[in-house]
Design a protein around this motif. Structure first.
Motif, PDB file in Angstrom:
ATOM      1  N   SER A  28      -6.005  -8.746   4.024  1.00  9.59           N
ATOM      2  CA  SER A  28      -6.305  -9.518   2.820  1.00  9.59           C
ATOM      3  C   SER A  28      -5.588 -10.859   2.870  1.00  9.59           C
ATOM      4  O   SER A  28      -4.421 -10.934   3.262  1.00  9.59           O
ATOM      5  N   CYS A  56      -1.232  -8.589   4.321  1.00 13.80           N
ATOM      6  CA  CYS A  56      -1.716  -9.770   3.623  1.00 13.80           C
ATOM      7  C   CYS A  56      -0.996 -11.018   4.126  1.00 13.80           C
ATOM      8  O   CYS A  56       0.169 -10.978   4.505  1.00 13.80           O
ATOM      9  N   VAL A  94      -5.049  -0.731  -4.143  1.00 17.77           N
ATOM     10  CA  VAL A  94      -3.821  -0.659  -3.354  1.00 17.77           C
ATOM     11  C   VAL A  94      -2.630  -0.343  -4.261  1.00 17.77           C
ATOM     12  O   VAL A  94      -1.786   0.501  -3.941  1.00 17.77           O
ATOM     13  N   ASP A 109      -9.859  -4.380  -4.900  1.00 18.22           N
ATOM     14  CA  ASP A 109      -9.001  -4.060  -3.758  1.00 18.22           C
ATOM     15  C   ASP A 109      -7.530  -4.050  -4.163  1.00 18.22           C
ATOM     16  O   ASP A 109      -6.767  -3.163  -3.769  1.00 18.22           O
ATOM     17  N   ASN A 110      -7.126  -5.030  -4.947  1.00 20.94           N
ATOM     18  CA  ASN A 110      -5.707  -5.126  -5.317  1.00 20.94           C
ATOM     19  C   ASN A 110      -5.270  -3.970  -6.203  1.00 20.94           C
ATOM     20  O   ASN A 110      -4.211  -3.368  -5.997  1.00 20.94           O
ATOM     21  N   ALA A 117      -2.290  -2.333   3.587  1.00 25.54           N
ATOM     22  CA  ALA A 117      -2.929  -3.646   3.694  1.00 25.54           C
ATOM     23  C   ALA A 117      -1.910  -4.656   4.195  1.00 25.54           C
ATOM     24  O   ALA A 117      -0.794  -4.720   3.670  1.00 25.54           O
ATOM     25  N   GLY A 154       0.803  -1.208   0.000  1.00 24.46           N
ATOM     26  CA  GLY A 154       0.000   0.000   0.000  1.00 24.46           C
ATOM     27  C   GLY A 154       0.837   1.260   0.000  1.00 24.46           C
ATOM     28  O   GLY A 154       2.060   1.220   0.178  1.00 24.46           O
ATOM     29  N   ILE A 170      -2.033  -8.533  -3.530  1.00 22.33           N
ATOM     30  CA  ILE A 170      -1.507  -7.336  -2.877  1.00 22.33           C
ATOM     31  C   ILE A 170      -0.034  -7.145  -3.204  1.00 22.33           C
ATOM     32  O   ILE A 170       0.408  -6.056  -3.612  1.00 22.33           O
TER      33      ILE A 170
END
Length: 348
Positions: A185, A161, A255, A251-252, A159, A143, A191
């Protein structure tokens, strides 16, 4: 209170000592074999030589020879090495970590395989662990976060992961503060791929800053149309690469795009892109920056190499990656910057 051991006292690893300590934890900062001078300075002044602000009171400092002492009793290990220390961390540090202590890595990058696949650094470490028969929980941070802004307590969202959501919740409880906000995540590939891919594309965007300085003068006002155009193309190509990785989610890419944005506005990748855009070749730009590590160059080369191999197999189309391939030829073939603007357009 938890015990947080950070291995690697570079800027990002050291920056994480701030939320960790300010959240009431015991923090142990361990220098890599290249960090002895940094640890000496931290012990002397309670301040990292790259930061204007002192560490929170109570952070403890260790040299690499004291690693096992620093690990003893820890609740989590943060891997704070650069991408150039990935192999060292996997070979030297991971074997010393007890199996019940989770690892959280801040290192961003990808490695390419001979068959054109892209491996995240957690993938690389897990393969090493499998070969040795050892098990560890390998997690990572992705992120938009620059170290000096985290130290300044700028509001930051990242994030964490990993494969186990309960472990991620534990890590979040240790690290989250009122300025360091953490999403969770279980899509490690998504990510980690997204935040690694942004490196090469941030370089591509920074080229436009140098191109405009070359045309209008170094002191000219910033031009944002060209930056925005390349930003959009970069996000498009990143999304296609996430599809190739089987990890193209909202989401990916969010980020990744956020990390792309912040990287363009500061740091070493911006500097080298500007120098290249002004007309320097890659060797001249490296010399100008006087040995500064440029992880973006490594990532761009590796990803471009994987894309070419995948295209040879019919898995990808090179026409979908004009920006990546131009960045690659600037780096590997020392070609002049000549942004392929028309290749970014589309119909339909």
């Amino acid at each position: 209170m938890a015990v947080v051991t950070i291995v690697g006292s570079g800027m990002m690893g050291s920056a994480l000592a701030f939320p960790a300590r300010e959240n009431g934890n015991e923090v142990r900062l361990v220098g890599s074999p290249l960090d002895n001078e940094i640890i000496d300075e931290c012990r002397k002044s309670n301040k990292h030589p790259k930061f204007d602000k002192e560490f929170p009171e109570g952070v403890k400092y260790f040299k690499i020879e004291e690693l096992e002492t620093a690990i003893n009793g820890a609740d989590m290990i943060i891997g704070g090495v650069s991408s150039f220390g990935v192999e060292w961390f996997g070979d030297f540090v991971l074997p010393k970590i007890p199996s019940d202590i989770p690892v959280l890595s801040v290192t961003k990058g990808l490695m390419d395989t001979p068959d054109g696949k892209l491996l995240t650094y957690p993938d690389v470490w897990n393969k090493k662990l499998e070969a040795s028969g050892k098990k560890l929980s390998i997690n990572a941070i992705g992120g938009p976060c620059t170290s000096y802004e985290l130290v300044a307590h700028d509001q930051t969202e990242v994030a964490f992961c990993g494969k186990d959501i309960e472990i991620l919740k534990k890590l979040k409880s240790i690290m989250a503060t009122d300025y360091y906000h953490i999403s969770l995540s279980t899509d490690v590939t998504g990510i980690e791929s997204a935040v690694a891919l942004k490196n090469g594309y941030a370089l591509g965007i920074a080229l436009t800053i140098g191109l405009n300085q070359k045309e209008f003068g170094i002191e000219s006002e910033l031009h944002f149309n060209s930056q925005a155009a390349v930003f959009g193309q970069g996000v498009k190509e990143m999304y296609k690469l996430l599809e190739y990785q089987g990890a193209a989610t909202l989401d990916n890419i969010t980020v990744g795009a956020g990390d792309l944005y912040v990287t363009v506005y500061g740091g070493r990748t911006r500097l080298v892109g500007i120098l290249l855009g002004r007309g320097m070749n890659i060797d001249e730009a490296k010399a100008e920056l006087n040995g500064v590590t440029l992880e973006s160059l490594v990532v761009a080369e590796r990803v471009a190499r994987a894309v070419k191999k995948a295209a040879d197999k019919g898995l990808l189309n090179l026409k979908d990656f004009p920006l990546l391939l131009h960045v690659d030829e600037i780096i590997t073939e020392k070609k002049d910057v000549n942004m392929p603007w028309e290749a970014f357009t589309f119909e339909g």
